[in-house]
Design a protein around this motif. Structure first.
Motif, short mmCIF file in Angstrom:
data_model
loop_
_atom_site.label_atom_id
_atom_site.label_comp_id
_atom_site.label_asym_id
_atom_site.label_seq_id
_atom_site.Cartn_x
_atom_site.Cartn_y
_atom_site.Cartn_z
N ASN A 1 4.64 -11.36 0.36
CA ASN A 1 4.28 -10.15 1.12
C ASN A 1 3.73 -9.06 0.20
O ASN A 1 3.97 -7.87 0.40
CB ASN A 1 5.49 -9.63 1.90
CG ASN A 1 5.07 -8.69 3.03
OD1 ASN A 1 4.00 -8.84 3.61
ND2 ASN A 1 5.91 -7.70 3.33
N PHE A 2 2.98 -9.50 -0.80
CA PHE A 2 2.35 -8.58 -1.74
C PHE A 2 0.92 -8.38 -1.28
O PHE A 2 0.10 -9.30 -1.35
CB PHE A 2 2.40 -9.17 -3.16
CG PHE A 2 2.06 -8.18 -4.22
CD1 PHE A 2 2.95 -7.17 -4.56
CD2 PHE A 2 0.85 -8.23 -4.89
CE1 PHE A 2 2.64 -6.24 -5.55
CE2 PHE A 2 0.53 -7.31 -5.86
CZ PHE A 2 1.44 -6.31 -6.21
N LYS A 3 0.60 -7.20 -0.82
CA LYS A 3 -0.64 -6.98 -0.09
C LYS A 3 -1.78 -6.55 -1.02
O LYS A 3 -1.88 -5.38 -1.40
CB LYS A 3 -0.42 -5.94 1.01
CG LYS A 3 0.63 -6.37 2.03
CD LYS A 3 0.75 -5.39 3.16
CE LYS A 3 1.86 -5.79 4.12
NZ LYS A 3 1.65 -7.13 4.68
N ILE A 4 -2.62 -7.53 -1.36
CA ILE A 4 -3.80 -7.28 -2.18
C ILE A 4 -5.04 -7.54 -1.34
O ILE A 4 -5.21 -8.63 -0.77
CB ILE A 4 -3.83 -8.19 -3.42
CG1 ILE A 4 -2.65 -7.87 -4.34
CG2 ILE A 4 -5.14 -8.03 -4.19
CD1 ILE A 4 -2.69 -6.50 -4.97
N ILE B 1 -3.81 2.45 -9.76
CA ILE B 1 -5.14 1.83 -9.82
C ILE B 1 -5.32 0.94 -8.60
O ILE B 1 -4.39 0.23 -8.19
CB ILE B 1 -5.33 1.03 -11.13
CG1 ILE B 1 -6.80 0.81 -11.45
CG2 ILE B 1 -4.55 -0.28 -11.12
CD1 ILE B 1 -7.08 0.43 -12.90
N ALA B 2 -6.49 1.02 -7.98
CA ALA B 2 -6.77 0.20 -6.80
C ALA B 2 -7.29 -1.17 -7.24
O ALA B 2 -7.78 -1.34 -8.36
CB ALA B 2 -7.79 0.90 -5.92
N LEU B 3 -7.20 -2.14 -6.33
CA LEU B 3 -7.57 -3.51 -6.69
C LEU B 3 -8.07 -4.27 -5.48
O LEU B 3 -7.48 -4.23 -4.40
CB LEU B 3 -6.35 -4.23 -7.27
CG LEU B 3 -6.52 -5.68 -7.71
CD1 LEU B 3 -7.48 -5.79 -8.89
CD2 LEU B 3 -5.16 -6.29 -8.08
N ILE B 4 -9.20 -4.97 -5.67
CA ILE B 4 -9.67 -5.96 -4.70
C ILE B 4 -10.02 -7.22 -5.47
O ILE B 4 -10.66 -7.16 -6.53
CB ILE B 4 -10.91 -5.48 -3.91
CG1 ILE B 4 -10.57 -4.27 -3.04
CG2 ILE B 4 -11.45 -6.62 -3.03
CD1 ILE B 4 -11.74 -3.79 -2.17
N GLY B 5 -9.60 -8.36 -4.97
CA GLY B 5 -9.88 -9.64 -5.62
C GLY B 5 -10.81 -10.50 -4.79
O GLY B 5 -11.07 -10.22 -3.62
#
Length: 339
Positions: free
Chosen positions: A287-290, A272-276
């Motif tokens: 280094n968790f790329k959101i 599932i894709a995610l943008i916040g």
């Protein structure tokens, strides 16, 4: 409807501070203006109440900062910006956390009044304040400069610093659509706050402009807090026709969303894709790329404090200053549509 000091100020064409000084017989007011205000008070049959008593004339170098969630890193960055300018200008800060509770906010305002602060920078709660005349009158009747930050108060003439939330949400949703997503869920904020409404409007606008149907089953409403993002994401994962992407409308709900995804071993963006909305520094450190719509948070605080100082230097001005800053969409890969 009861006459307020705002009514008096508008009819007499003077500032709220001038009306407050006349009512409390405090501070300097030119004689002609004093007579005009007194005449207007008589014409309007104004009767002051306990809420409408102004702060004492004793001045301090202290300002009040009222925020709805001290645990939200966004407000921590805003406070950093406020404090930077406050230190430079030799102002002290009293910080109040309302926890998105209107009763706590009223108590905070009453306390700040007793502390004789020079002015207040405030992010109002999301508890229908925009439609509450009693709330608006309570703010106006403090008789001191007020600067809004991030959230507006409908029908008010307070100075303020805001963000173009609608365009930020539009760009985030549009980026997901450009990646090929058609089933996009949104975890919106409370619709009693302007940012909450504007971000949902931005989502809807992007769907419409890209000629995609808006499926109401993919629209969820949170409260800008972590737990709501967590619970809603668990609901989304149970859907039979699950969305391929989620747009989350603030950082705390986004953290809750990521927590739920991790618990279910859902890969981002593989499953599932995610943008916040709003940067989460903790994720950057790990280094968790959101992908994220980021705001110039510290700058918002600096602008708000400078705006308050300008107002303190010229309280007689009837010109309202309102600044809207632009967000920035940073794509880091979590928006991808993967097979």
């Amino acid at each position: 409807m009861a006459v307020t000091i705002k009514d008096i100020a508008e009819k007499a064409q003077v500032s709220l501070a001038t009306v407050s000084r006349v009512l409390n017989n405090s501070g300097f007011v030119k004689e002609e203006k004093r007579e005009l205000v007194l005449k207007t008070i008589k014409e309007l049959n104004y009767v002051p109440n306990s809420v409408a008593r102004s702060l004492s004339t004793s001045q301090s170098n202290t300002i009040g900062v009222v925020i709805p969630d001290v645990n939200n890193p966004f407000f921590g960055e805003v406070i950093k910006g406020i404090a930077t300018v406050a230190d430079e200008e030799d102002f002290n800060i009293i910080l109040c956390d309302t926890d998105e509770n209107i009763d706590k906010e009223f108590k905070a305002l009453e306390m700040l009044k007793k502390q004789r602060v020079r002015g207040i920078i405030i992010t109002p709660t999301s508890d229908k304040n925009e439609f509450n005349s009693e709330y608006l009158e309570a703010l106006e009747s403090l008789g001191i400069p007020i600067v809004l930050i991030d959230r507006d108060v409908k029908y008010s003439n307070f100075d303020g610093v805001f963000l173009d939330s609608l365009n930020g949400a539009f760009e985030a949703t549009d980026a997901l659509i450009k990646e090929g997503h058609k089933k996009i869920a949104i975890i919106a904020g409370p619709q009693t706050s302007k940012p909450g409404r504007d971000r949902l409007r931005g989502y809807r606008k992007a769907m419409i402009m890209n000629k995609l149907d808006i499926d109401e089953k993919y629209i969820f409403y949170g409260d800008f807090k972590l737990e709501s993002g967590y619970k809603i994401t668990k609901e989304i994962l149970k859907m039979e026709d699950r969305p391929t992407a989620i747009f989350v409308c603030n950082n705390m709900m986004n953290l809750g969303c990521i927590k739920a995804l991790f618990e279910q071993n859902i890969n981002i963006p593989g499953d599932i894709a995610l943008i916040g909305f709003d940067e989460i520094e903790m994720l950057n450190v790990l280094n968790f790329k959101i992908s994220v719509v980021s705001r110039p948070t510290t700058e918002m605080g600096r602008v708000a404090m400078n705006m308050l100082i300008d107002r303190l230097k010229d309280e007689e001005s009837t010109h309202t200053k309102r600044i809207t800053l632009s967000p920035k969409l940073t794509l880091k890969g979590s928006e991808k549509l993967l097979d």
